[in-house]
Design a protein around this motif. Structure first.
Motif, PDB file in Angstrom:
ATOM      1  N   GLY A  19       0.448  -1.854  -4.645  1.00 26.93           N
ATOM      2  CA  GLY A  19      -0.170  -2.898  -5.439  1.00 26.93           C
ATOM      3  C   GLY A  19      -1.225  -3.623  -4.617  1.00 26.93           C
ATOM      4  N   PRO A  20      -2.011  -4.472  -5.276  1.00 29.01           N
ATOM      5  CA  PRO A  20      -3.051  -5.221  -4.557  1.00 29.01           C
ATOM      6  C   PRO A  20      -2.454  -6.050  -3.417  1.00 29.01           C
ATOM      7  CG  PRO A  20      -3.258  -5.505  -6.929  1.00 29.01           C
ATOM      8  CD  PRO A  20      -1.977  -4.769  -6.687  1.00 29.01           C
ATOM      9  N   GLY A  21      -3.016  -5.903  -2.243  1.00 26.96           N
ATOM     10  CA  GLY A  21      -2.578  -6.688  -1.093  1.00 26.96           C
ATOM     11  C   GLY A  21      -1.358  -6.156  -0.360  1.00 26.96           C
ATOM     12  N   ARG A  67       1.077   4.564  -5.433  1.00 24.95           N
ATOM     13  CA  ARG A  67       0.025   3.618  -5.029  1.00 24.95           C
ATOM     14  C   ARG A  67       0.636   2.261  -4.767  1.00 24.95           C
ATOM     15  NH1 ARG A  67      -5.340   4.607  -5.593  1.00 24.95           N
ATOM     16  NH2 ARG A  67      -5.706   2.399  -5.871  1.00 24.95           N
TER      17      ARG A  67
END
Length: 141
Positions: A23-25, A21
């Motif tokens: 990370g954010p952004g 996955r």
């Protein structure tokens, strides 16, 4: 009768089946980097193909739509979909983020003073040179 096929170790199948996955952004940053490098307006289909890691088309459309809503991309109709283009290059985007942070603060002078006091000597020289050029009306800010 027992099944003699090798059973995967705990977690083995899940790791193989799913890519790591982001990370954010991270996906937004990847899309922006692709669009900057491409030099033109690009569709979600093109972007999905370039990312090349089995992302769903709807995921790419969602990311590009969010970037558009944030004001980071412009879009034009291309057939039944849109072609997207960044509104600024990387430096322009960083400057925009800096302005947004500054705009949220009540004491702009204090924020700017703190920012400048934390600059390295090289960055301070660069900032002074930029300000001199702007004061003289020279291009290239």
């Amino acid at each position: 009768m027992t099944d003699r096929r090798r059973q995967p170790a705990p977690g083995e199948h899940a790791e193989r089946a799913r890519p790591a996955r982001r990370g954010p952004g991270e996906l937004e940053a990847e899309v922006l980097n692709l669009l900057w490098a491409s030099g033109g307006a690009r569709t979600a289909t093109w972007t999905q193909q370039q990312l090349g890691d089995d992302l769903a088309y709807s995921t790419v459309v969602t990311i590009m739509s969010r970037l558009y809503e944030k004001g980071l991309l412009t879009r034009v109709r291309q057939g039944r979909s849109y072609a997207y283009r960044p509104v600024a290059d990387e430096a322009g985007l960083a400057a925009r983020r800096m302005r947004q942070v500054l705009d949220r603060e009540h004491d702009r002078a204090a924020v700017l003073a703190s920012f400048v006091s934390d600059l390295s000597d090289e960055d301070e020289r660069t900032l002074r040179a930029v300000l001199r050029r702007q004061a003289a009306g020279e291009p290239g800010g």
